[in-house]
Design a protein around this motif. Structure first.
Motif, PDB file in Angstrom:
ATOM      1  N   THR A  39      31.301  16.921   9.929  1.00 48.85           N
ATOM      2  CA  THR A  39      29.965  16.348   9.782  1.00 48.85           C
ATOM      3  C   THR A  39      29.140  17.251   8.887  1.00 48.85           C
ATOM      4  OG1 THR A  39      29.189  17.486  11.750  1.00 48.85           O
ATOM      5  CG2 THR A  39      30.050  15.253  12.044  1.00 48.85           C
ATOM      6  N   LYS A  40      28.304  16.630   8.119  1.00 47.84           N
ATOM      7  CA  LYS A  40      27.446  17.368   7.210  1.00 47.84           C
ATOM      8  C   LYS A  40      26.018  17.283   7.724  1.00 47.84           C
ATOM      9  CE  LYS A  40      30.254  16.181   3.217  1.00 47.84           C
ATOM     10  NZ  LYS A  40      30.266  15.500   1.926  1.00 47.84           N
ATOM     11  N   SER A  41      25.328  18.397   7.753  1.00 49.74           N
ATOM     12  CA  SER A  41      23.930  18.396   8.162  1.00 49.74           C
ATOM     13  C   SER A  41      23.079  18.708   6.946  1.00 49.74           C
ATOM     14  CB  SER A  41      23.690  19.430   9.261  1.00 49.74           C
ATOM     15  OG  SER A  41      23.956  20.718   8.759  1.00 49.74           O
ATOM     16  N   THR A  42      22.010  17.970   6.839  1.00 50.40           N
ATOM     17  CA  THR A  42      21.112  18.186   5.717  1.00 50.40           C
ATOM     18  C   THR A  42      19.725  18.500   6.247  1.00 50.40           C
ATOM     19  OG1 THR A  42      20.575  15.830   5.623  1.00 50.40           O
ATOM     20  CG2 THR A  42      22.380  16.597   4.221  1.00 50.40           C
ATOM     21  N   THR A  43      19.043  19.348   5.542  1.00 53.62           N
ATOM     22  CA  THR A  43      17.661  19.675   5.893  1.00 53.62           C
ATOM     23  C   THR A  43      16.780  19.298   4.724  1.00 53.62           C
ATOM     24  OG1 THR A  43      17.920  21.913   5.042  1.00 53.62           O
ATOM     25  CG2 THR A  43      18.323  21.587   7.386  1.00 53.62           C
ATOM     26  N   THR A  44      15.632  18.783   5.035  1.00 55.70           N
ATOM     27  CA  THR A  44      14.693  18.414   3.984  1.00 55.70           C
ATOM     28  C   THR A  44      13.443  19.268   4.117  1.00 55.70           C
ATOM     29  OG1 THR A  44      13.733  16.693   5.392  1.00 55.70           O
ATOM     30  CG2 THR A  44      15.501  16.029   3.901  1.00 55.70           C
ATOM     31  N   THR A  45      12.937  19.668   3.003  1.00 52.07           N
ATOM     32  CA  THR A  45      11.699  20.440   2.985  1.00 52.07           C
ATOM     33  C   THR A  45      10.659  19.647   2.227  1.00 52.07           C
ATOM     34  OG1 THR A  45      12.383  21.582   0.973  1.00 52.07           O
ATOM     35  CG2 THR A  45      12.901  22.649   3.064  1.00 52.07           C
ATOM     36  N   THR A  46       9.461  19.699   2.707  1.00 55.07           N
ATOM     37  CA  THR A  46       8.375  18.995   2.040  1.00 55.07           C
ATOM     38  C   THR A  46       7.403  20.017   1.488  1.00 55.07           C
ATOM     39  OG1 THR A  46       7.141  18.826   4.101  1.00 55.07           O
ATOM     40  CG2 THR A  46       8.572  16.976   3.528  1.00 55.07           C
ATOM     41  N   THR A  47       6.914  19.740   0.314  1.00 51.93           N
ATOM     42  CA  THR A  47       5.926  20.611  -0.304  1.00 51.93           C
ATOM     43  C   THR A  47       4.666  19.810  -0.534  1.00 51.93           C
ATOM     44  OG1 THR A  47       6.756  20.060  -2.504  1.00 51.93           O
ATOM     45  CG2 THR A  47       7.668  22.029  -1.443  1.00 51.93           C
ATOM     46  N   THR A  48       3.559  20.455  -0.380  1.00 50.65           N
ATOM     47  CA  THR A  48       2.285  19.788  -0.613  1.00 50.65           C
ATOM     48  C   THR A  48       1.742  20.256  -1.955  1.00 50.65           C
ATOM     49  OG1 THR A  48       1.112  21.532   0.562  1.00 50.65           O
ATOM     50  CG2 THR A  48       1.761  19.596   1.834  1.00 50.65           C
ATOM     51  N   GLU A  49       1.245  19.318  -2.680  1.00 50.18           N
ATOM     52  CA  GLU A  49       0.675  19.630  -3.983  1.00 50.18           C
ATOM     53  C   GLU A  49      -0.843  19.676  -3.862  1.00 50.18           C
ATOM     54  OE1 GLU A  49       2.111  17.136  -7.081  1.00 50.18           O
ATOM     55  OE2 GLU A  49       4.119  17.089  -6.251  1.00 50.18           O
ATOM     56  N   ALA A  50      -1.465  20.317  -4.788  1.00 50.55           N
ATOM     57  CA  ALA A  50      -2.915  20.445  -4.774  1.00 50.55           C
ATOM     58  C   ALA A  50      -3.563  19.240  -5.451  1.00 50.55           C
ATOM     59  CB  ALA A  50      -3.328  21.740  -5.443  1.00 50.55           C
ATOM     60  N   THR A  51      -3.269  18.055  -4.979  1.00 56.96           N
ATOM     61  CA  THR A  51      -3.865  16.858  -5.567  1.00 56.96           C
ATOM     62  C   THR A  51      -5.099  16.425  -4.808  1.00 56.96           C
ATOM     63  OG1 THR A  51      -2.391  15.482  -4.254  1.00 56.96           O
ATOM     64  CG2 THR A  51      -1.693  16.004  -6.488  1.00 56.96           C
ATOM     65  N   ASN A  52      -5.349  17.034  -3.667  1.00 58.19           N
ATOM     66  CA  ASN A  52      -6.510  16.660  -2.868  1.00 58.19           C
ATOM     67  C   ASN A  52      -7.686  17.580  -3.148  1.00 58.19           C
ATOM     68  OD1 ASN A  52      -5.007  14.651  -1.692  1.00 58.19           O
ATOM     69  ND2 ASN A  52      -4.283  15.972  -0.045  1.00 58.19           N
ATOM     70  N   ILE A  53      -7.990  17.787  -4.407  1.00 61.68           N
ATOM     71  CA  ILE A  53      -9.103  18.638  -4.799  1.00 61.68           C
ATOM     72  C   ILE A  53     -10.375  17.806  -4.709  1.00 61.68           C
ATOM     73  CG2 ILE A  53     -10.099  19.985  -6.681  1.00 61.68           C
ATOM     74  CD1 ILE A  53      -7.277  20.473  -7.678  1.00 61.68           C
ATOM     75  N   PRO A  54     -11.413  18.324  -4.051  1.00 60.83           N
ATOM     76  CA  PRO A  54     -12.660  17.563  -3.920  1.00 60.83           C
ATOM     77  C   PRO A  54     -13.322  17.356  -5.282  1.00 60.83           C
ATOM     78  CG  PRO A  54     -12.884  19.764  -2.963  1.00 60.83           C
ATOM     79  CD  PRO A  54     -11.466  19.602  -3.361  1.00 60.83           C
ATOM     80  N   PRO A  55     -14.088  16.271  -5.415  1.00 60.69           N
ATOM     81  CA  PRO A  55     -14.712  15.955  -6.715  1.00 60.69           C
ATOM     82  C   PRO A  55     -15.677  17.027  -7.202  1.00 60.69           C
ATOM     83  CG  PRO A  55     -14.787  14.055  -5.257  1.00 60.69           C
ATOM     84  CD  PRO A  55     -14.280  15.201  -4.452  1.00 60.69           C
ATOM     85  N   TRP A  56     -16.374  17.698  -6.289  1.00 64.26           N
ATOM     86  CA  TRP A  56     -17.319  18.708  -6.746  1.00 64.26           C
ATOM     87  C   TRP A  56     -16.612  19.855  -7.443  1.00 64.26           C
ATOM     88  CZ3 TRP A  56     -16.667  23.589  -4.915  1.00 64.26           C
ATOM     89  CH2 TRP A  56     -15.963  23.745  -3.735  1.00 64.26           C
ATOM     90  N   ALA A  57     -15.361  20.126  -7.068  1.00 63.66           N
ATOM     91  CA  ALA A  57     -14.608  21.200  -7.713  1.00 63.66           C
ATOM     92  C   ALA A  57     -14.303  20.849  -9.169  1.00 63.66           C
ATOM     93  CB  ALA A  57     -13.331  21.478  -6.949  1.00 63.66           C
ATOM     94  N   TRP A  58     -14.022  19.568  -9.427  1.00 65.45           N
ATOM     95  CA  TRP A  58     -13.789  19.129 -10.801  1.00 65.45           C
ATOM     96  C   TRP A  58     -15.059  19.283 -11.635  1.00 65.45           C
ATOM     97  CZ3 TRP A  58      -9.107  18.573 -12.591  1.00 65.45           C
ATOM     98  CH2 TRP A  58      -8.067  18.232 -11.724  1.00 65.45           C
TER      99      TRP A  58
END
Length: 95
Positions: A39-58
């Protein structure tokens, strides 16, 4: 009896070789040890990107970039301006 030409002999040997390679590749598909398949076991990793930047920062980032561009442009203008003073002499030869 028909004699095999060199071209057909090469084709036959190529067929045998490719069949052997195919058996080797298919043998690596699944490994059976002790009567059960591995049997093969796989692990998944999730990464979060910085796409949730508030409008005032822009807005703040845009203002900072605009100020930097204005400062650089004004420094170029003041250092490249040279003053040339010319004196024009007009002679009037009227009696």
């Amino acid at each position: 009896m028909k004699k095999l030409s060199l071209g057909s002999l090469q084709k036959f040997m190529l067929l045998i070789y490719l069949s052997f390679v195919q058996v080797l590749v298919m043998a690596q598909d699944s490994v059976i040890s002790g009567g059960s398949a591995e049997t093969k076991s796989t692990t998944t990793t999730t990464t979060t990107e910085a796409t949730n930047i508030p409008p005032w920062a822009w807005v703040v980032g845009g203002i900072v970039i605009l100020v930097i561009i204005i400062v650089v442009a004004s420094n170029n203008r003041s250092s490249s301006t040279t003053t040339n003073s010319r004196t024009t002499v007009i002679k009037d030869d009227r009696p």
